[in-house]
Design an enzyme around this catalytic site. Structure first.
Site, PDB file in Angstrom:
ATOM      1  N   GLY A   1       0.822  -1.219   0.000  1.00 56.50           N
ATOM      2  CA  GLY A   1       0.000   0.000   0.000  1.00 56.50           C
ATOM      3  C   GLY A   1       0.850   1.261   0.000  1.00 56.50           C
TER       4      GLY A   1
ATOM      5  N   ILE B   1       1.600   3.799   2.338  1.00 52.47           N
ATOM      6  CA  ILE B   1       2.611   4.039   3.381  1.00 52.47           C
ATOM      7  C   ILE B   1       3.531   2.821   3.497  1.00 52.47           C
ATOM      8  CG2 ILE B   1       2.981   4.680   5.795  1.00 52.47           C
ATOM      9  CD1 ILE B   1       0.031   5.770   5.741  1.00 52.47           C
TER      10      ILE B   1
ATOM     11  N   SER C   1      -4.074   6.406  13.951  1.00 51.36           N
ATOM     12  CA  SER C   1      -4.417   7.594  13.164  1.00 51.36           C
ATOM     13  C   SER C   1      -4.830   8.750  14.054  1.00 51.36           C
ATOM     14  CB  SER C   1      -5.582   7.242  12.236  1.00 51.36           C
ATOM     15  OG  SER C   1      -6.088   8.394  11.615  1.00 51.36           O
ATOM     16  N   ALA C   2      -4.547   9.962  13.575  1.00 52.55           N
ATOM     17  CA  ALA C   2      -5.014  11.166  14.266  1.00 52.55           C
ATOM     18  C   ALA C   2      -6.532  11.270  14.237  1.00 52.55           C
ATOM     19  CB  ALA C   2      -4.405  12.396  13.604  1.00 52.55           C
TER      20      ALA C   2
ATOM     21  N   TYR D   1     -14.578   4.138  11.080  1.00 49.80           N
ATOM     22  CA  TYR D   1     -13.147   3.911  10.850  1.00 49.80           C
ATOM     23  C   TYR D   1     -12.359   4.238  12.117  1.00 49.80           C
ATOM     24  CZ  TYR D   1      -8.391   5.128   9.338  1.00 49.80           C
ATOM     25  OH  TYR D   1      -7.029   5.244   9.240  1.00 49.80           O
TER      26      TYR D   1
ATOM     27  N   LYS E   1      -9.968   1.925  14.869  1.00 53.60           N
ATOM     28  CA  LYS E   1      -8.583   2.223  15.271  1.00 53.60           C
ATOM     29  C   LYS E   1      -8.491   2.320  16.797  1.00 53.60           C
ATOM     30  CE  LYS E   1      -6.410   2.418  11.326  1.00 53.60           C
ATOM     31  NZ  LYS E   1      -5.400   1.417  10.986  1.00 53.60           N
TER      32      LYS E   1
ATOM     33  N   ARG F   1      -4.530  21.441   8.176  1.00 53.33           N
ATOM     34  CA  ARG F   1      -4.094  20.095   8.544  1.00 53.33           C
ATOM     35  C   ARG F   1      -2.572  20.053   8.669  1.00 53.33           C
ATOM     36  NH1 ARG F   1      -8.626  20.061   9.140  1.00 53.33           N
ATOM     37  NH2 ARG F   1     -10.248  18.612   8.462  1.00 53.33           N
TER      38      ARG F   1
HETATM   39  P1  NAD Z   1      -3.418   1.523   1.691  1.00 60.28           P
HETATM   40  O1  NAD Z   1      -4.828   1.122   1.426  1.00 60.28           O
HETATM   41  O2  NAD Z   1      -2.638   2.113   0.565  1.00 60.28           O
HETATM   42  O3  NAD Z   1      -2.604   0.268   2.257  1.00 60.28           O
HETATM   43  C1  NAD Z   1      -3.217  -0.772   2.974  1.00 60.28           C
HETATM   44  C2  NAD Z   1      -2.732  -2.085   2.380  1.00 60.28           C
HETATM   45  O4  NAD Z   1      -3.342  -3.162   3.100  1.00 60.28           O
HETATM   46  C3  NAD Z   1      -3.118  -2.258   0.903  1.00 60.28           C
HETATM   47  O5  NAD Z   1      -2.002  -2.692   0.173  1.00 60.28           O
HETATM   48  C4  NAD Z   1      -4.218  -3.320   0.932  1.00 60.28           C
HETATM   49  O6  NAD Z   1      -4.243  -4.096  -0.258  1.00 60.28           O
HETATM   50  C5  NAD Z   1      -3.812  -4.119   2.173  1.00 60.28           C
HETATM   51  N1  NAD Z   1      -4.916  -4.831   2.799  1.00 60.28           N
HETATM   52  C6  NAD Z   1      -6.163  -4.361   3.084  1.00 60.28           C
HETATM   53  N2  NAD Z   1      -6.888  -5.323   3.683  1.00 60.28           N
HETATM   54  C7  NAD Z   1      -6.093  -6.416   3.779  1.00 60.28           C
HETATM   55  C8  NAD Z   1      -6.274  -7.718   4.299  1.00 60.28           C
HETATM   56  N3  NAD Z   1      -7.459  -8.109   4.826  1.00 60.28           N
HETATM   57  N4  NAD Z   1      -5.246  -8.591   4.247  1.00 60.28           N
HETATM   58  C9  NAD Z   1      -4.043  -8.213   3.700  1.00 60.28           C
HETATM   59  N5  NAD Z   1      -3.830  -6.999   3.184  1.00 60.28           N
HETATM   60  C10 NAD Z   1      -4.836  -6.111   3.218  1.00 60.28           C
HETATM   61  O7  NAD Z   1      -3.432   2.502   2.938  1.00 60.28           O
HETATM   62  P2  NAD Z   1      -2.271   3.397   3.550  1.00 60.28           P
HETATM   63  O8  NAD Z   1      -2.623   4.813   3.293  1.00 60.28           O
HETATM   64  O9  NAD Z   1      -0.961   2.879   3.160  1.00 60.28           O
HETATM   65  O10 NAD Z   1      -2.533   3.142   5.104  1.00 60.28           O
HETATM   66  C11 NAD Z   1      -1.847   2.136   5.822  1.00 60.28           C
HETATM   67  C12 NAD Z   1      -2.380   2.101   7.242  1.00 60.28           C
HETATM   68  O11 NAD Z   1      -2.212   3.382   7.832  1.00 60.28           O
HETATM   69  C13 NAD Z   1      -3.859   1.763   7.362  1.00 60.28           C
HETATM   70  O12 NAD Z   1      -4.031   0.919   8.479  1.00 60.28           O
HETATM   71  C14 NAD Z   1      -4.514   3.110   7.604  1.00 60.28           C
HETATM   72  O13 NAD Z   1      -5.700   2.997   8.345  1.00 60.28           O
HETATM   73  C15 NAD Z   1      -3.437   3.833   8.392  1.00 60.28           C
HETATM   74  N6  NAD Z   1      -3.510   5.294   8.248  1.00 60.28           N
HETATM   75  C16 NAD Z   1      -3.505   5.855   7.011  1.00 60.28           C
HETATM   76  C17 NAD Z   1      -3.611   7.235   6.883  1.00 60.28           C
HETATM   77  C18 NAD Z   1      -3.656   7.858   5.516  1.00 60.28           C
HETATM   78  O14 NAD Z   1      -4.104   8.990   5.411  1.00 60.28           O
HETATM   79  N7  NAD Z   1      -3.178   7.218   4.458  1.00 60.28           N
HETATM   80  C19 NAD Z   1      -3.691   8.036   8.019  1.00 60.28           C
HETATM   81  C20 NAD Z   1      -3.659   7.437   9.279  1.00 60.28           C
HETATM   82  C21 NAD Z   1      -3.565   6.049   9.383  1.00 60.28           C
HETATM   83  C1  UD1 Z   2      -9.426  12.528   6.407  1.00 56.05           C
HETATM   84  C2  UD1 Z   2     -10.326  11.675   7.254  1.00 56.05           C
HETATM   85  C3  UD1 Z   2      -9.580  11.288   8.516  1.00 56.05           C
HETATM   86  C4  UD1 Z   2      -8.258  10.594   8.178  1.00 56.05           C
HETATM   87  C5  UD1 Z   2      -7.423  11.502   7.280  1.00 56.05           C
HETATM   88  C6  UD1 Z   2      -6.172  10.768   6.863  1.00 56.05           C
HETATM   89  C7  UD1 Z   2     -12.607  12.495   6.749  1.00 56.05           C
HETATM   90  C8  UD1 Z   2     -13.800  13.212   7.287  1.00 56.05           C
HETATM   91  N1  UD1 Z   2     -11.544  12.409   7.587  1.00 56.05           N
HETATM   92  O1  UD1 Z   2      -9.167  13.656   7.153  1.00 56.05           O
HETATM   93  O2  UD1 Z   2     -10.354  10.395   9.297  1.00 56.05           O
HETATM   94  O3  UD1 Z   2      -7.531  10.315   9.358  1.00 56.05           O
HETATM   95  O4  UD1 Z   2      -8.192  11.859   6.122  1.00 56.05           O
HETATM   96  O5  UD1 Z   2      -5.404  11.470   5.972  1.00 56.05           O
HETATM   97  O6  UD1 Z   2     -12.599  11.963   5.644  1.00 56.05           O
HETATM   98  N2  UD1 Z   2     -10.662  19.106   1.333  1.00 56.05           N
HETATM   99  C9  UD1 Z   2     -11.205  19.941   0.384  1.00 56.05           C
HETATM  100  N3  UD1 Z   2     -11.555  19.391  -0.830  1.00 56.05           N
HETATM  101  C10 UD1 Z   2     -11.380  18.081  -1.131  1.00 56.05           C
HETATM  102  C11 UD1 Z   2     -10.811  17.238  -0.142  1.00 56.05           C
HETATM  103  C12 UD1 Z   2     -10.472  17.787   1.088  1.00 56.05           C
HETATM  104  O7  UD1 Z   2     -11.386  21.132   0.615  1.00 56.05           O
HETATM  105  O8  UD1 Z   2     -11.724  17.636  -2.240  1.00 56.05           O
HETATM  106  C13 UD1 Z   2     -10.248  19.704   2.627  1.00 56.05           C
HETATM  107  C14 UD1 Z   2     -10.906  19.087   3.850  1.00 56.05           C
HETATM  108  O9  UD1 Z   2     -12.109  19.739   4.136  1.00 56.05           O
HETATM  109  C15 UD1 Z   2      -9.823  19.308   4.912  1.00 56.05           C
HETATM  110  C16 UD1 Z   2      -8.513  19.187   4.123  1.00 56.05           C
HETATM  111  O10 UD1 Z   2      -8.863  19.436   2.764  1.00 56.05           O
HETATM  112  O11 UD1 Z   2      -9.907  20.595   5.439  1.00 56.05           O
HETATM  113  C17 UD1 Z   2      -7.877  17.823   4.228  1.00 56.05           C
HETATM  114  O12 UD1 Z   2      -8.818  16.821   3.870  1.00 56.05           O
HETATM  115  P1  UD1 Z   2      -8.418  15.273   3.790  1.00 56.05           P
HETATM  116  O13 UD1 Z   2      -7.253  15.105   2.907  1.00 56.05           O
HETATM  117  O14 UD1 Z   2      -9.666  14.510   3.443  1.00 56.05           O
HETATM  118  O15 UD1 Z   2      -7.934  14.900   5.264  1.00 56.05           O
HETATM  119  P2  UD1 Z   2      -8.695  15.059   6.676  1.00 56.05           P
HETATM  120  O16 UD1 Z   2      -9.895  15.904   6.560  1.00 56.05           O
HETATM  121  O17 UD1 Z   2      -7.696  15.485   7.674  1.00 56.05           O
END
Ligand code: NAD
Ligand code: UD1
Length: 369
Positions: free
Chosen positions: A11, A13, A145-146, A169, A173, A261
């Site tokens: 994925g 991250i 996650s935050a 979601y 977490k 953010r």
């Molecule tokens: P992502 O969807 O790109 O990566 C998740 C990976 O897990 C994918 O490759 C997916 O195929 C795999 N996966 C999903 N379900 C599975 C299963 N049942 N078995 C095996 N593999 C599975 O997401 P990401 O953005 O890389 O996020 C990684 C982690 O970080 C997640 O747990 C997410 O909740 C957390 N997180 C992400 C963000 C963000 O904004 N990206 C913010 C805070 C926390």
């Molecule tokens: C979203 C998730 C949050 C998650 C985080 C991870 C929601 C309500 N919250 O938060 O749970 O932890 O992603 O990265 O989905 N924005 C626009 N136009 C757009 C998209 C976003 O104006 O098309 C604004 C949003 O209102 C916000 C900022 O951009 O102010 C960031 O949005 P986003 O990237 O979705 O992140 P979070 O809101 O922080």
């Protein structure tokens, strides 16, 4: 050098973290079901790490890829075996630690399909913990996650702020965080730094807003369908896939009225995982809970302007109503991660936009192209 199982390593991250860990000399087994990713991400990160393929899903003694689901004991046992087995099938070294990225992460989808979210995120994590017990591995870095902080009462947000998620979601977490506190023997009221009487080494890493891509433009975020998050949407406007950015609210109590953010470059985040992993392995058993963010707030309009500058493409904006469930400002207090790990973000908004654009412009349709 450690042998590490990475769930969800294909994925967004996970792929960047795998690259950083391989470059630091760690051996990895990736377990992913590709439900939200592509095996191409693994091929590319292996190439970036200078690894040569030695068979299907196999790169010498450095990397194995196992396709499977974290909810299935069989898949988990295969992944642990891929580390331990000797000969071409394995790395000949048991898994010492797990970094657990696998899970579902879209807030809107979690409202529509709460059972699926609880199943993958909570049941998947419990099944993984059971497999770790079976294989005598008690070291885990967990993707939290935050989103746990909901509508924060104080900004910047310290780890001691109340956990009060506002969507399914976030609930999943919070539940996994509690499960991990119980497994560590620390109880639900765990503080950010605690010894683990049960001998576990666990880090709960609360990411703020991960964005950007590896500077090569070879790996990056590849969302399915219309992106919900700001950065993937802005990148797709720049590359011509979407006509304009809708700014959700211009009447927030922030300097320019748009949401603020704490955006963190995914390479900084990947380094944070490496440092947390290495600290856990080096120190006494503990439960550590850390914010990973920059401590700096950036508005939606600042993002649009910086991305225009980095890409040389216009980002037309349309001011629309607030999005339900949004907070005005979320910004990390990253002091504890700095003190405990010596970790701080190194890359700012310009690098985030430059590298995000390198990925988007070279791969306008993500890994599918
Ligand atoms: P992502 O969807 O790109 O990566 C998740 C990976 O897990 C994918 O490759 C997916 O195929 C795999 N996966 C999903 N379900 C599975 C299963 N049942 N078995 C095996 N593999 C599975 O997401 P990401 O953005 O890389 O996020 C990684 C982690 O970080 C997640 O747990 C997410 O909740 C957390 N997180 C992400 C963000 C963000 O904004 N990206 C913010 C805070 C926390
Ligand atoms: C979203 C998730 C949050 C998650 C985080 C991870 C929601 C309500 N919250 O938060 O749970 O932890 O992603 O990265 O989905 N924005 C626009 N136009 C757009 C998209 C976003 O104006 O098309 C604004 C949003 O209102 C916000 C900022 O951009 O102010 C960031 O949005 P986003 O990237 O979705 O992140 P979070 O809101 O922080």
């Amino acid at each position: 050098m450690a042998t590490v199982l990475i769930t969800g390593g294909a994925g967004f991250i996970g792929s960047h973290t795998c690259l950083v860990l391989l470059q630091a000399g760690h051996r990895l087994v990736i377990l992913d079901d590709f439900s939200n990713s592509s095996p191409r991400a693994v091929e590319r990160l292996a190439e970036l790490a200078g690894l040569i393929p030695t068979g299907p899903g196999s790169w010498g003694d450095a990397l194995r890829l196992v396709q499977g689901d974290i909810r299935h004991d069989h898949s988990l046992d295969l992944a642990f075996a891929a580390a331990q087995s000797s000969g071409p099938a394995g790395l000949d070294a048991p898994v010492e630690a797990v970094i657990h990225f696998a899970g579902l992460k879209a807030v809107g989808e979690s409202v529509a399909e709460p059972l699926r979210y609880w199943d993958v995120n909570l049941h998947g994590s419990r099944t993984l913990l059971e497999a770790m017990e079976r294989h005598s591995c008690r070291c885990l870095v967990f993707s939290s996650s935050a989103t746990l902080y909901g509508y924060p009462e104080t900004v910047p947000i310290p780890e001691t702020a109340p956990v009060q998620p506002i969507n399914p979601y976030g609930h999943t977490k919070a539940a996994v965080e509690m499960l991990l506190a119980d497994v560590a023997g620390c109880g639900a009221g765990a503080t950010a730094e605690m010894e683990s009487p049960n001998g576990w080494r666990i880090a709960r890493l609360r990411y703020f807003n991960p964005v950007g891509a590896h500077p090569s433009g070879q790996i990056g975020e590849d969302p399915d369908g219309i992106p919900n998050n700001l950065f993937p949407f802005v990148s797709q406007v720049a590359v011509g896939r979407r006509p304009s950015l809708r700014v959700f609210g211009s009447d927030w109590p922030t300097p320019d009225g748009t949401g603020v953010r704490d955006y963190i470059h995914v390479m900084d985040l990947a380094e944070g995982h490496r440092m947390a992993l290495e600290a856990l392995l080096a120190e006494e058993p503990q439960l550590l809970t850390l914010n990973l963010g920059s401590g700096r707030g950036i508005s939606v309009l600042e993002v649009a302007r910086a991305f225009e500058a980095a890409s040389g493409r216009p980002i037309p904006v349309e001011l629309v109503a607030r999005r339900p469930g949004d907070a005005a400002v979320t910004v990390a207090d990253p002091a504890l991660a700095a003190r405990r790990l010596g970790w701080r973000t190194q890359l700012g908004l310009d690098a985030i936009c430059r590298d995000g654009w390198a990925w988007q412009s070279a791969n306008p349709h993500g890994y599918a192209a």
